[in-house]
Design an enzyme around this catalytic site. Structure first.
Site, PDB file in Angstrom:
ATOM      1  N   SER A   1      74.460  62.252 -33.354  1.00  0.00           N
ATOM      2  CA  SER A   1      74.916  61.587 -34.574  1.00  0.00           C
ATOM      3  C   SER A   1      76.423  61.368 -34.526  1.00  0.00           C
ATOM      4  O   SER A   1      76.923  60.712 -33.616  1.00  0.00           O
ATOM      5  CB  SER A   1      74.486  62.397 -35.796  1.00  0.00           C
ATOM      6  OG  SER A   1      74.744  61.686 -36.984  1.00  0.00           O
TER       7      SER A   1
ATOM      8  N   HIS B   1      70.308  58.860 -40.708  1.00  0.00           N
ATOM      9  CA  HIS B   1      69.333  58.392 -39.717  1.00  0.00           C
ATOM     10  C   HIS B   1      68.022  57.927 -40.345  1.00  0.00           C
ATOM     11  O   HIS B   1      66.928  58.245 -39.888  1.00  0.00           O
ATOM     12  CB  HIS B   1      69.109  59.478 -38.658  1.00  0.00           C
ATOM     13  CG  HIS B   1      70.405  59.923 -38.052  1.00  0.00           C
ATOM     14  ND1 HIS B   1      71.175  59.078 -37.289  1.00  0.00           N
ATOM     15  CD2 HIS B   1      71.096  61.080 -38.164  1.00  0.00           C
ATOM     16  CE1 HIS B   1      72.284  59.715 -36.933  1.00  0.00           C
ATOM     17  NE2 HIS B   1      72.261  60.926 -37.459  1.00  0.00           N
TER      18      HIS B   1
END
Length: 309
Positions: free
Chosen positions: A86, A195
């Site tokens: 991430s 996400h």
């Protein structure tokens, strides 16, 4: 036998994580550089209320990762490949030479603010361990709806997943996972639903702004976790940095790709050891260590020992 650096994402932070960085000139210089770019004392980002801020946490993680990687480079420990989970992708990209540190800090700050604006309250993430993917997907499918959005956000291992969504949906998912026999089902220290399609608008805005940021072809092999593929040009890196916040993290596949390309020693940049533990459970034959508790000189000695014939 190749060395890989891993950079953790949001959720790995803990109080004082920046204060626990190695006492090394490269770390000191990096903290000073970050402070000048951001116009603040970087060491305040890991204290008290700052840890409740997505902006502070994501910025702090980027600083910690770059500082540790620079300290290792100063000791002659340079990776053959890098990957970040991430927001960890930004520190990975800096280490790979694909983006300047100052530009990465500004993009991370913008990224985090867009994420907070997209879902300012009532959302988060849940970790689920000990269930197969099909069972987790069934739980998501049974709960997800317009009033209670829920998504599979991270595929971290064969039985390691993270869900994103609204609080009500996450509460139901925790209960359902526990009833299904999960070893762990609990909230993460993340206040936004990363996400997932809930971040599509933020990703589009960030991608538009990222077009003006200089990005180069990585000098060190870089694995993106949106597609779990090597990022071989500037366009691929730019897409990863600008849009991965809205797409599932394929971390397990990313690590498998590094192993296929020869990674045998993995060093996890601060903070924490989440990625080290994930790797150890799925690839027990690898040598993996977290830099938390390991000095740059100690890392140099470890790599030298492993590389000895």
């Amino acid at each position: 036998m190749s060395l890989a650096f891993l950079f953790p994402g949001q959720g790995a932070q803990s109080p004082g994580f920046l204060h626990r960085l190695p006492d090394h000139p490269a770390v000191t210089a990096t903290l000073q550089e970050a402070g000048a770019v951001l116009g603040l004392d970087v060491l305040t980002l890991d204290e008290g209320a700052a840890l409740q801020s997505t902006v502070s946490v994501q910025t702090g993680l980027t600083v910690a990762g770059v500082a540790a990687a620079r300290a290792l480079a100063a000791e002659g420990v340079v990776p053959a490949m890098v990957a970040g989970l991430s927001v960890g992708s930004f520190a990975a990209a800096v280490t790979a030479g694909a983006i300047g540190f100052a530009d990465a800090l500004r993009l991370v700050d913008r990224r985090a603010r867009l994420m907070e604006q997209a879902c300012p309250a009532g959302f988060g993430m849940v970790a689920v361990t000990g269930l197969p993917q099909r069972r987790v997907e069934a739980i998501v499918g049974a709960i997800h709806g317009a009033a209670a959005p829920l998504y599979l956000a991270n595929l971290n291992g064969p039985a390691e997943f993270v869900l994103s969504g609204a609080d009500a949906a996450l509460d139901r998912a925790i209960e359902a996972a526990r009833q299904a026999g999960a070893r762990r089902a609990e909230r993460l220290a993340v206040a936004v639903p990363s996400h997932a399609p809930l971040m599509d608008g933020a990703a589009a805005a960030l991608a538009a702004e990222a077009e003006a940021v200089p990005v180069a072809t990585p000098r060190i092999a870089m694995v993106g976790n949106r597609r779990a593929r090597m990022l071989r040009d500037a366009a691929g890196v730019r897409e990863e940095l600008a849009t991965n916040l809205a797409h599932p993290v394929r971390w397990s596949d990313s690590v498998a790709l590094m192993v296929e390309h020869g990674a045998a020693v993995l060093l996890e940049m601060p903070p924490g050891d989440v990625l080290t533990r994930l790797t150890a459970s799925e690839h027990p034959g690898l040598t993996g260590r977290a830099m938390d508790g390991l000095s740059p000189a100690g890392a140099r000695a470890l790599v030298a020992r492993v590389r000895e014939p």
